[in-house]
Write a protein that holds these residues in place. Structure first.
Motif, PDB file in Angstrom:
ATOM      1  N   LEU A   1      27.088   3.052  51.790  1.00 58.69           N
ATOM      2  CA  LEU A   1      26.987   3.986  50.144  1.00 58.69           C
ATOM      3  C   LEU A   1      26.160   5.469  51.152  1.00 58.69           C
ATOM      4  O   LEU A   1      25.615   5.468  52.356  1.00 58.69           O
ATOM      5  N   CYS A   2      25.496   6.005  50.460  1.00 54.27           N
ATOM      6  CA  CYS A   2      24.857   7.675  50.354  1.00 54.27           C
ATOM      7  C   CYS A   2      23.252   7.803  50.803  1.00 54.27           C
ATOM      8  O   CYS A   2      22.065   6.681  50.546  1.00 54.27           O
ATOM      9  N   THR A   3      22.947   7.770  52.698  1.00 54.69           N
ATOM     10  CA  THR A   3      21.399   7.109  52.811  1.00 54.69           C
ATOM     11  C   THR A   3      20.821   8.073  52.503  1.00 54.69           C
ATOM     12  O   THR A   3      20.016   8.088  53.656  1.00 54.69           O
ATOM     13  N   ILE A   4      20.499   9.630  52.443  1.00 54.83           N
ATOM     14  CA  ILE A   4      20.042  10.037  52.293  1.00 54.83           C
ATOM     15  C   ILE A   4      19.955  10.764  50.409  1.00 54.83           C
ATOM     16  O   ILE A   4      19.938  12.066  49.704  1.00 54.83           O
ATOM     17  N   HIS A   5      20.597   9.732  49.214  1.00 53.20           N
ATOM     18  CA  HIS A   5      20.638  10.119  48.036  1.00 53.20           C
ATOM     19  C   HIS A   5      19.709  11.148  47.030  1.00 53.20           C
ATOM     20  O   HIS A   5      19.798  11.454  46.050  1.00 53.20           O
TER      21      HIS A   5
ATOM     22  N   VAL B   1      17.602  12.962  48.750  1.00 54.07           N
ATOM     23  CA  VAL B   1      17.968  14.612  48.810  1.00 54.07           C
ATOM     24  C   VAL B   1      19.055  14.827  48.761  1.00 54.07           C
ATOM     25  O   VAL B   1      19.178  16.242  49.309  1.00 54.07           O
ATOM     26  N   LYS B   2      19.967  14.261  48.571  1.00 56.68           N
ATOM     27  CA  LYS B   2      21.453  14.186  48.746  1.00 56.68           C
ATOM     28  C   LYS B   2      21.914  15.694  47.548  1.00 56.68           C
ATOM     29  O   LYS B   2      20.998  15.993  46.535  1.00 56.68           O
ATOM     30  N   PRO B   3      22.675  16.708  47.728  1.00 54.33           N
ATOM     31  CA  PRO B   3      23.420  18.463  47.931  1.00 54.33           C
ATOM     32  C   PRO B   3      23.697  17.944  45.968  1.00 54.33           C
ATOM     33  O   PRO B   3      23.391  17.461  45.984  1.00 54.33           O
ATOM     34  N   PRO B   4      23.277  19.516  45.324  1.00 57.78           N
ATOM     35  CA  PRO B   4      23.783  19.448  44.304  1.00 57.78           C
ATOM     36  C   PRO B   4      24.579  18.853  44.448  1.00 57.78           C
ATOM     37  O   PRO B   4      24.857  18.067  43.100  1.00 57.78           O
ATOM     38  N   MET B   5      25.877  19.632  45.028  1.00 61.25           N
ATOM     39  CA  MET B   5      27.378  19.077  44.510  1.00 61.25           C
ATOM     40  C   MET B   5      27.236  17.833  44.691  1.00 61.25           C
ATOM     41  O   MET B   5      27.936  16.938  43.554  1.00 61.25           O
ATOM     42  N   CYS B   6      26.305  16.995  45.316  1.00 63.45           N
ATOM     43  CA  CYS B   6      26.966  15.126  44.926  1.00 63.45           C
ATOM     44  C   CYS B   6      26.278  14.784  43.898  1.00 63.45           C
ATOM     45  O   CYS B   6      26.477  13.648  43.532  1.00 63.45           O
ATOM     46  N   ARG B   7      24.794  15.212  43.843  1.00 67.48           N
ATOM     47  CA  ARG B   7      24.056  14.790  42.281  1.00 67.48           C
ATOM     48  C   ARG B   7      24.548  14.728  40.724  1.00 67.48           C
ATOM     49  O   ARG B   7      24.602  13.879  40.116  1.00 67.48           O
TER      50      ARG B   7
ATOM     51  N   TYR C   1      34.578  10.580  56.316  1.00 67.10           N
ATOM     52  CA  TYR C   1      33.753  10.613  56.307  1.00 67.10           C
ATOM     53  C   TYR C   1      32.389  11.539  56.491  1.00 67.10           C
ATOM     54  O   TYR C   1      32.438  11.287  57.333  1.00 67.10           O
ATOM     55  N   CYS C   2      31.695  12.028  54.872  1.00 67.80           N
ATOM     56  CA  CYS C   2      30.720  12.667  55.661  1.00 67.80           C
ATOM     57  C   CYS C   2      29.728  11.760  56.982  1.00 67.80           C
ATOM     58  O   CYS C   2      30.191  10.526  56.317  1.00 67.80           O
ATOM     59  N   ILE C   3      28.702  12.265  57.060  1.00 66.10           N
ATOM     60  CA  ILE C   3      27.796  12.164  58.093  1.00 66.10           C
ATOM     61  C   ILE C   3      26.559  10.965  56.990  1.00 66.10           C
ATOM     62  O   ILE C   3      26.337   9.908  58.020  1.00 66.10           O
ATOM     63  N   PHE C   4      26.750  11.428  56.615  1.00 55.84           N
ATOM     64  CA  PHE C   4      25.661  10.480  55.429  1.00 55.84           C
ATOM     65  C   PHE C   4      25.855   8.938  54.929  1.00 55.84           C
ATOM     66  O   PHE C   4      24.928   8.354  54.378  1.00 55.84           O
ATOM     67  N   TRP C   5      27.319   8.885  54.668  1.00 57.05           N
ATOM     68  CA  TRP C   5      27.642   8.088  54.554  1.00 57.05           C
ATOM     69  C   TRP C   5      27.913   6.499  55.145  1.00 57.05           C
ATOM     70  O   TRP C   5      28.345   6.914  56.284  1.00 57.05           O
ATOM     71  N   ASP C   6      27.509   6.059  55.023  1.00 59.86           N
ATOM     72  CA  ASP C   6      27.323   4.501  55.648  1.00 59.86           C
ATOM     73  C   ASP C   6      27.198   2.942  54.571  1.00 59.86           C
ATOM     74  O   ASP C   6      26.500   2.181  54.416  1.00 59.86           O
TER      75      ASP C   6
ATOM     76  N   CYS D   1      34.388  10.013  46.962  1.00 59.68           N
ATOM     77  CA  CYS D   1      33.958  10.894  46.741  1.00 59.68           C
ATOM     78  C   CYS D   1      33.518  12.409  48.562  1.00 59.68           C
ATOM     79  O   CYS D   1      32.646  12.869  48.007  1.00 59.68           O
ATOM     80  N   CYS D   2      33.012  10.998  48.586  1.00 58.82           N
ATOM     81  CA  CYS D   2      32.333  10.878  50.544  1.00 58.82           C
ATOM     82  C   CYS D   2      33.717  11.186  51.326  1.00 58.82           C
ATOM     83  O   CYS D   2      32.748  11.571  51.997  1.00 58.82           O
ATOM     84  N   LYS D   3      34.593  11.599  50.999  1.00 64.79           N
ATOM     85  CA  LYS D   3      35.729  11.450  51.967  1.00 64.79           C
ATOM     86  C   LYS D   3      36.345  12.873  52.156  1.00 64.79           C
ATOM     87  O   LYS D   3      36.392  12.408  51.117  1.00 64.79           O
ATOM     88  N   GLY D   4      37.012  13.367  52.932  1.00 65.21           N
ATOM     89  CA  GLY D   4      37.515  14.644  52.922  1.00 65.21           C
ATOM     90  C   GLY D   4      37.641  15.103  52.221  1.00 65.21           C
ATOM     91  O   GLY D   4      38.002  16.491  51.587  1.00 65.21           O
ATOM     92  N   TYR D   5      36.151  16.442  51.701  1.00 69.38           N
ATOM     93  CA  TYR D   5      35.796  17.118  50.574  1.00 69.38           C
ATOM     94  C   TYR D   5      36.387  18.280  51.747  1.00 69.38           C
ATOM     95  O   TYR D   5      36.391  18.344  53.491  1.00 69.38           O
ATOM     96  N   GLY D   6      37.044  19.538  50.956  1.00 71.59           N
ATOM     97  CA  GLY D   6      36.554  20.408  51.726  1.00 71.59           C
ATOM     98  C   GLY D   6      35.005  20.779  51.946  1.00 71.59           C
ATOM     99  O   GLY D   6      35.034  21.909  53.018  1.00 71.59           O
TER     100      GLY D   6
ATOM    101  N   VAL E   1      27.768  23.289  56.346  1.00 71.76           N
ATOM    102  CA  VAL E   1      28.237  21.740  55.281  1.00 71.76           C
ATOM    103  C   VAL E   1      28.019  20.841  55.564  1.00 71.76           C
ATOM    104  O   VAL E   1      28.024  21.247  57.054  1.00 71.76           O
ATOM    105  N   LEU E   2      27.953  19.681  55.596  1.00 66.39           N
ATOM    106  CA  LEU E   2      27.439  18.267  55.703  1.00 66.39           C
ATOM    107  C   LEU E   2      28.912  17.970  56.390  1.00 66.39           C
ATOM    108  O   LEU E   2      29.506  17.901  56.712  1.00 66.39           O
ATOM    109  N   ALA E   3      28.075  17.501  58.161  1.00 62.49           N
ATOM    110  CA  ALA E   3      29.508  17.417  59.189  1.00 62.49           C
ATOM    111  C   ALA E   3      30.041  16.146  58.687  1.00 62.49           C
ATOM    112  O   ALA E   3      29.679  15.022  57.692  1.00 62.49           O
TER     113      ALA E   3
HETATM  114  S1  SF4 Z   1      25.519  13.856  51.134  1.00 58.48           S
HETATM  115 FE1  SF4 Z   1      25.824  11.660  50.090  1.00 58.48          FE
HETATM  116  S2  SF4 Z   1      27.047  11.460  48.374  1.00 58.48           S
HETATM  117 FE2  SF4 Z   1      26.858  13.654  48.841  1.00 58.48          FE
HETATM  118  S3  SF4 Z   1      28.925  13.325  50.927  1.00 58.48           S
HETATM  119 FE3  SF4 Z   1      27.209  13.117  51.631  1.00 58.48          FE
HETATM  120  S4  SF4 Z   1      27.167  10.815  51.691  1.00 58.48           S
HETATM  121 FE4  SF4 Z   1      28.585  11.701  50.069  1.00 58.48          FE
END
Ligand code: SF4
Ligand code: SF4
Length: 134
Positions: A76-80, A82-88, A69-74, A20-25, A61-63
């Motif tokens: 696991l979510c490295t900003i868990h 404070v991640k945005p509402p859609m991710c929460r 992959y989202c720039i914050f994925w490693d 879910c952290c890869k290939g989002y619109g 949008v997050l890069a």
């Molecule tokens: S913010 Fe975290 S949960 Fe949301 S897409 Fe990026 S890595 Fe995934």
């Protein structure tokens, strides 16, 4: 005593696969998200937008990295925190109240989603989660 705790385990248990952290619109970030994430990673809002966001139309949008992959994925979510509402919210999105068949579609890419659940239970859960955000 009745509890208003939302028991989501019967519907969904994250497997930490990262799909879910890869290939989002695009994971949109609001001004509040930008400030919260900037504080969390120790930068200022202007630098955060320049370094960690892309534009979708005029909205940040997050890069994404070149691998999608989202720039914050490693792993696991490295900003868990404070991640945005859609991710929460994921996978309990408002679109499920419009068409519950979206649950099956989302399950194709999210192995944590249990598909053998009654629609009413799912809708009740989504409504509860959305109402707690207001
Ligand atoms: S913010 Fe975290 S949960 Fe949301 S897409 Fe990026 S890595 Fe995934
Ligand atoms: S795709 Fe589903 S199971 Fe995989 S990390 Fe995302 S929420 Fe968890």
């Amino acid at each position: 005593m009745p509890s208003d705790r939302i028991d989501t385990d019967a519907l969904f248990e994250c497997r930490m696969c990262g799909n879910c952290c890869k290939g989002y619109g695009g994971t949109y970030v609001t001004r509040e998200d930008i400030e919260a994430i900037s504080r969390y990673i120790g930068t200022d809002s202007r630098k955060f937008v320049a370094q960690y966001c892309q534009l979708s139309g005029k909205r940040p949008v997050l890069a994404q990295r070149p691998d999608g992959y989202c720039i914050f994925w490693d792993k696991l979510c490295t900003i868990h925190p404070v991640k945005p509402p859609m991710c929460r919210r994921w996978p309990f999105l408002g679109s499920l109240l419009v068409d519950s068949k979206n649950w099956q579609i989302m399950a194709d890419s999210c192995p944590g989603i249990h598909t053998d659940v009654p629609v009413r239970t799912l809708e009740k859960c989504v409504k509860k989660i959305l109402s707690k955000e207001r």
